[in-house]
Design an enzyme around this catalytic site. Structure first.
Site, PDB file in Angstrom:
ATOM      1  CD  GLU A  18      15.039 -14.667   3.990  1.00 51.94           C
ATOM      2  OE1 GLU A  18      14.066 -15.066   4.676  1.00 51.94           O
ATOM      3  OE2 GLU A  18      15.763 -13.712   4.330  1.00 51.94           O
ATOM      4  CG  ASP A  68      -1.872   1.107   1.326  1.00 50.77           C
ATOM      5  OD1 ASP A  68      -2.830   1.063   0.544  1.00 50.77           O
ATOM      6  OD2 ASP A  68      -1.700   2.026   2.148  1.00 50.77           O
TER       7      ASP A  68
HETATM    8  C1  GLC Z   1      -4.250   3.115  -0.550  1.00 48.17           C
HETATM    9  C2  GLC Z   1      -5.511   2.303  -0.360  1.00 48.17           C
HETATM   10  C3  GLC Z   1      -6.583   3.206   0.146  1.00 48.17           C
HETATM   11  C4  GLC Z   1      -6.159   3.803   1.458  1.00 48.17           C
HETATM   12  C5  GLC Z   1      -4.803   4.505   1.327  1.00 48.17           C
HETATM   13  C6  GLC Z   1      -4.203   4.781   2.675  1.00 48.17           C
HETATM   14  O1  GLC Z   1      -4.378   4.050  -1.553  1.00 48.17           O
HETATM   15  O2  GLC Z   1      -5.854   1.668  -1.561  1.00 48.17           O
HETATM   16  O3  GLC Z   1      -7.802   2.524   0.310  1.00 48.17           O
HETATM   17  O4  GLC Z   1      -7.104   4.731   1.891  1.00 48.17           O
HETATM   18  O5  GLC Z   1      -3.863   3.699   0.657  1.00 48.17           O
HETATM   19  O6  GLC Z   1      -3.775   3.599   3.294  1.00 48.17           O
END
Ligand code: GLC
Length: 552
Positions: A269, A217
């Site tokens: 790994e 993310d």
């Molecule tokens: C990413 C996720 C989103 C979230 C953001 C903060 O863009 O897809 O849903 O709000 O990160 O974590």
């Protein structure tokens, strides 16, 4: 060992390059215990459904303990399951059930920020400025005579400021902390080795439990230049925009790549190596580094998801994305929907260029989406996407042709985009409404009770049990397309063919052709054996807004 979809047991280390990955948004997928929230046993109970789709992998959005201030992207503990969604034993059972039917699993890793309920953040609040506890996050003194002003003017992605002031146990205001998203999502300090070490522990924790891959993310945000004097926001443009040279203090900095090179050594790994895909808001020219074999291996491109219903826009987008992926020796990723955007069947029912936020704020009344047209185009776009070389990411409910719910009443909205921006942006709840599994029942088969977001009466029309086995249904079209793709998928080459202006036509190296008519007038169908069509063909004519696959 996971049986390969083909029935063999050898593991192809490149399985991810052309995989179809189905995104499950756990709290909205299936509710096994009637508490209104989807959960892990709910997903396990639907493994046969996932198998019936012929997807290669499932990606689970966060299921970790969380206050759900940002739908679970505010993580209290990276190595546990939210008790409302199940237990680690339930997670293990889900992995086993998926692997048994040859489906791999990705989990979402959220490294830029934890939640404000994470034990590290709570310890940081209890500790003094300058302490080791505060060094895991980004605390700074405020400006002004009494520190009453934020350290700088940087806005957050979800709201006016990316700084929030702390309050001590006795009510005295203290330092400020940085959060690029909601205040409940304090940014971690990636200059601190302890943060690095903890994420390695987390990656191993899930990889040891059999997780095959990771979706990373906000992968481009981890490293920041917080040297003073801070650059005022006018000189760095909006925080949500990116320059192309790595000079932005917050986005896509070169140092971030050191992190992913280390992660790669951890992935390697394992046998087969664990895989990853970056969600990185970087321009195509800089995306390749995240996607290189030395780093995460793949990076999402969101260009197709942003493309308008237009043959030229689609073709140019595809060419750019393929070239970008080739440059880093990766494969392209394609997606038409996810949990952050208006559902594809609604987007394509609106005129090109519609301001989607305005549309949501009008509760879907201005303009009114043409549902039949949106669905017809979404079906055609899906077939076009699934014929492309590379991997494809589907969002739960897309296979039902599910539209956005644009008119959720304000009081049920949970997205921090809505809550933090004083109603200026409606946010993403409308694509996160739980799935309708059955045409009737209290929550259309999602669970035995209600659902955490209200499901409109018309959801029943899209229910799985209505579409299952029904000729021409969107669900059956997805199944047929995914089966056909699996049978025909071969090398990653693509050859373009020239047709009328409104047509996007290409073939793969084994004679598999995909022909999309974006226009309204019928187009002549080239010679070949028709395999599948997103709408009924009229003799040798491909009607408007239709994709046909044929073999030569
Ligand atoms: C990413 C996720 C989103 C979230 C953001 C903060 O863009 O897809 O849903 O709000 O990160 O974590």
């Amino acid at each position: 060992m996971i049986p390969e979809p083909s029935g063999t047991t050898s593991i192809d280390p490149h399985w991810w390059r052309q995989a179809v990955v189905y995104q499950v948004y756990p709290r909205s997928f299936a509710d096994s215990n009637a508490d209104g929230l989807g959960d892990l046993p709910g997903i396990t109970g639907r493994v046969q459904y996932l198998r019936s789709l012929s997807v290669d992998a499932v990606w689970l959005s966060p299921f970790y303990p969380s206050a759900l201030a940002d739908g679970g992207y505010d993580v209290d503990n990276y190595r546990d399951v939210d008790p409302r969604l199940g237990t680690l034993a339930d997670f293990d059972a889900l992995v086993a059930a998926l692997h048994d039917v040859g489906i791999r699993i990705f989990v979402d890793i959220v490294p830029n920020h934890s939640s404000d309920r994470h034990e590290w953040f709570r310890a940081a609040l209890d500790a003094a400025p300058g302490s080791a506890e505060r060094e895991r996050y980004i605390f700074r003194d405020g400006r002004g005579d009494h520190g009453e002003l934020p350290p700088n003017d940087w806005p957050g992605h979800f709201g006016p400021s990316s700084w929030t002031r702390t309050t001590g146990p006795d009510g005295t205001p203290g330092q400020w902390y940085l959060h690029l998203f909601a205040p409940e999502q304090p940014d971690l300090n990636w200059d601190n080795p302890e943060v690095h070490a903890d994420f390695i522990t987390t990656l191993r924790f899930w990889a040891d439990r059999g997780v095959d891959g990771f979706r990373v993310d906000a992968a481009h945000l981890l490293k920041k230049d917080l040297s003073e004097p801070y650059r005022p926001v006018e000189t760095i443009s909006e925080v949500s925009r990116y320059p192309t040279d790595g000079s932005h203090p917050l986005l896509d900095r070169d140092e971030v790549h050191d992190i992913y090179r280390t992660w790669r050594s951890v992935f390697d790994e394992y046998s087969p190596p664990r895989v990853a895909v970056a969600e990185a808001g970087a321009p195509p020219s800089r995306r390749g580094r995240y996607a290189s074999a030395e780093e995460l291996g793949q990076a999402f491109n969101f260009e197709l998801l942003e493309a308008q219903w237009d043959a030229r826009d689609f073709r140019e987008t595809i060419e750019t994305c393929l070239a970008t992926a080739r440059a880093s020796d990766s494969s392209s990723t394609w997606t038409l929907s996810n949990h952050d955007v208006v559902r594809v069947a609604s987007r394509f029912g609106l005129p090109n260029g519609t301001d989607l936020n305005q549309w949501l704020l009008s509760a879907g009344t201005e303009p009114v989406a043409d549902a039949a047209r949106g669905l017809r185009r979404a079906r055609a776009a899906m077939m076009l996407m699934l014929a492309l070389p590379g991997s494809a990411y589907l969002f739960q409910g897309e296979e039902l042709g599910l539209p956005e719910v644009p008119d959720l009443p304000p009081e049920v909205l949970r997205d921090p985009i809505w809550l933090r921006d004083a109603g200026a942006r409606k946010g993403r709840d409308g694509c996160r409404v739980p799935l309708p599994w059955a045409a009737d029942g209290p929550s259309f088969g999602f669970g035995a009770n209600g659902a955490h977001l209200p499901m409109p009466a018309w959801f029943g029309d899209y229910a799985v049990d209505k579409q299952d086995g029904a000729g021409g249904s969107t669900l059956e079209l997805y199944r047929a397309a995914l089966r056909t793709r699996r049978a025909l998928q071969s090398t990653e080459s693509l050859e373009w063919h020239e047709g009328p202006d409104d047509v996007v036509w290409f073939s793969r190296d084994n004679g598999w052709h995909s022909f999309t008519n974006f226009g309204l007038e019928p187009a002549a169908l080239p010679a070949g054996e028709v395999l599948l069509s997103s709408a009924a063909l009229h003799g040798q004519q491909v009607p408007g807004e239709t994709t046909v696959w044929f073999r030569v």
